[in-house]
Enzyme design. Sequence first.
Site, PDB file in Angstrom:
ATOM      1  N   HIS A 108       0.804  -1.227   0.000  1.00  0.00           N
ATOM      2  CA  HIS A 108       0.000   0.000   0.000  1.00  0.00           C
ATOM      3  C   HIS A 108       0.841   1.283   0.000  1.00  0.00           C
ATOM      4  O   HIS A 108       0.575   2.220   0.768  1.00  0.00           O
ATOM      5  CB  HIS A 108      -0.944   0.000   1.209  1.00  0.00           C
ATOM      6  CG  HIS A 108      -2.051  -1.021   1.131  1.00  0.00           C
ATOM      7  ND1 HIS A 108      -2.578  -1.486  -0.056  1.00  0.00           N
ATOM      8  CD2 HIS A 108      -2.759  -1.656   2.117  1.00  0.00           C
ATOM      9  CE1 HIS A 108      -3.553  -2.344   0.201  1.00  0.00           C
ATOM     10  NE2 HIS A 108      -3.677  -2.483   1.493  1.00  0.00           N
ATOM     11  N   HIS A 179      -9.644   2.350   0.490  1.00  0.00           N
ATOM     12  CA  HIS A 179      -9.599   1.219   1.420  1.00  0.00           C
ATOM     13  C   HIS A 179     -10.706   1.303   2.480  1.00  0.00           C
ATOM     14  O   HIS A 179     -10.490   0.922   3.645  1.00  0.00           O
ATOM     15  CB  HIS A 179      -8.215   1.151   2.065  1.00  0.00           C
ATOM     16  CG  HIS A 179      -7.782  -0.218   2.475  1.00  0.00           C
ATOM     17  ND1 HIS A 179      -8.436  -0.945   3.454  1.00  0.00           N
ATOM     18  CD2 HIS A 179      -6.781  -1.008   2.045  1.00  0.00           C
ATOM     19  CE1 HIS A 179      -7.831  -2.109   3.605  1.00  0.00           C
ATOM     20  NE2 HIS A 179      -6.816  -2.176   2.761  1.00  0.00           N
ATOM     21  N   GLU A 311     -11.684  -3.238  -2.829  1.00  0.00           N
ATOM     22  CA  GLU A 311     -10.681  -2.280  -3.297  1.00  0.00           C
ATOM     23  C   GLU A 311     -10.502  -2.453  -4.799  1.00  0.00           C
ATOM     24  O   GLU A 311      -9.858  -3.400  -5.241  1.00  0.00           O
ATOM     25  CB  GLU A 311      -9.357  -2.537  -2.578  1.00  0.00           C
ATOM     26  CG  GLU A 311      -9.451  -2.502  -1.065  1.00  0.00           C
ATOM     27  CD  GLU A 311      -8.318  -3.279  -0.386  1.00  0.00           C
ATOM     28  OE1 GLU A 311      -7.144  -3.009  -0.659  1.00  0.00           O
ATOM     29  OE2 GLU A 311      -8.616  -4.187   0.407  1.00  0.00           O
TER      30      GLU A 311
HETATM   31  C1  GLA Z   1      -5.280  -5.112   2.039  1.00  0.00           C
HETATM   32  C2  GLA Z   1      -4.446  -6.333   2.035  1.00  0.00           C
HETATM   33  C3  GLA Z   1      -4.593  -7.049   3.335  1.00  0.00           C
HETATM   34  C4  GLA Z   1      -4.289  -6.139   4.509  1.00  0.00           C
HETATM   35  C5  GLA Z   1      -5.165  -4.908   4.426  1.00  0.00           C
HETATM   36  C6  GLA Z   1      -4.818  -3.886   5.470  1.00  0.00           C
HETATM   37  O1  GLA Z   1      -6.583  -5.336   1.775  1.00  0.00           O
HETATM   38  O2  GLA Z   1      -4.717  -7.181   0.957  1.00  0.00           O
HETATM   39  O3  GLA Z   1      -3.751  -8.165   3.358  1.00  0.00           O
HETATM   40  O4  GLA Z   1      -2.945  -5.757   4.487  1.00  0.00           O
HETATM   41  O5  GLA Z   1      -5.036  -4.306   3.180  1.00  0.00           O
HETATM   42  O6  GLA Z   1      -4.787  -4.416   6.748  1.00  0.00           O
END
Ligand code: GLA
Length: 346
Positions: A108, A179, A311
């Site tokens: 991210h 997110h 997402e």
């Molecule tokens: C995303 C990732 C997850 C986790 C979340 C945040 O969706 O795919 O594995 O890291 O973000 O906690």
Amino acid sequence: MKTTVQKSSFGKLPDGSEADLYTLTNANGLIAKITNYGTIITELHVPDRDGKLADVVLGFDTLAPYLERHPYFGCTVGRVANRIYQGRFTLDGKPYTLAVNNGPNHLHGGLKGFDKALWQAEPLAGAAVKFTYTSPDGEEGYPGTLRVSVTMTLTDANELRLEYSATTDRPTPVNLTNHSYFNLAGEGDVLGHELMLVADHYTPKTADGVPTGEIKPVEGTPMDFRTPQTIGARFPELGGEPPGYDHNYVLRGEGERLAFVARVREPKSGRVMELRTTEPGVQLYTGNFLNGTLTGKRGAVYQRHAGLCLETQHFPDAVNQPKFPSVILRPGKTYWHDTIFNFRAT
Ligand code: GLA
């Protein structure tokens, strides 16, 4: 009711700069609150079948806990969403090393992704705000100065529309998403939410959550949501520790045009959320890493599976997977991503 945007103070960052909170209200009384810190959607109030509003996203009441470690509640994720294997990739023959912040991998956008940036904000006509951020050359290891914008609109058709764009002065990967963790009951967990997801394939991953590069059919597996299924129904079959979905689905749309992707329904309240996007993929994440240690809005303790994320994105680790749609943006081109969440009740 009038469609409005109101600005208020949301508190100070450690360097003394001020974060603001924008309250968007549409003609039907739906409310979205968004801060320019990380462009986090902090609240989203939508009606149930009796017209009763509930806040359907997870988050905090104040700025302070957003400045601490939190699992990306409501924010814009960038420069590249999800994981990049070992934080490495090669572009035009040149190797790049990124910040590593999730085991051995980059997640991210790195240690200080776009979720931790203070964006400029410009309220637009109606219930809309355009947020802009300039990511400097070399930020978190990424090449090129990237100018990013996300326009967030609460329409009178009860849609929350997120329109992203970006331009660069050097070739760079870009993959932006939001997110938000949704819980259409406004409390409890999402295991009883029904999900329909228009995807015939998904991208299998390693134990670290990085795609293996394969694209597999969902047919005959717990990954199949082409007919509505409750979120928790096939956890035992799905396996994994902690249990739950954290997978990228391959969407049918060819990209560029908005395509219908998913419908989520919460049976008790009747609230329905539908999702359309121009993106080729969507990460379904069912809050598996929430563990009761975070206290959110109105004193709610976020237990495992307290919310679900959809997402919209290009596939994780696309920089290292030549068969996945490319995430490389070049000078003179514009990155464009349009995602619409719409809300109703039945
Ligand atoms: C995303 C990732 C997850 C986790 C979340 C945040 O969706 O795919 O594995 O890291 O973000 O906690």
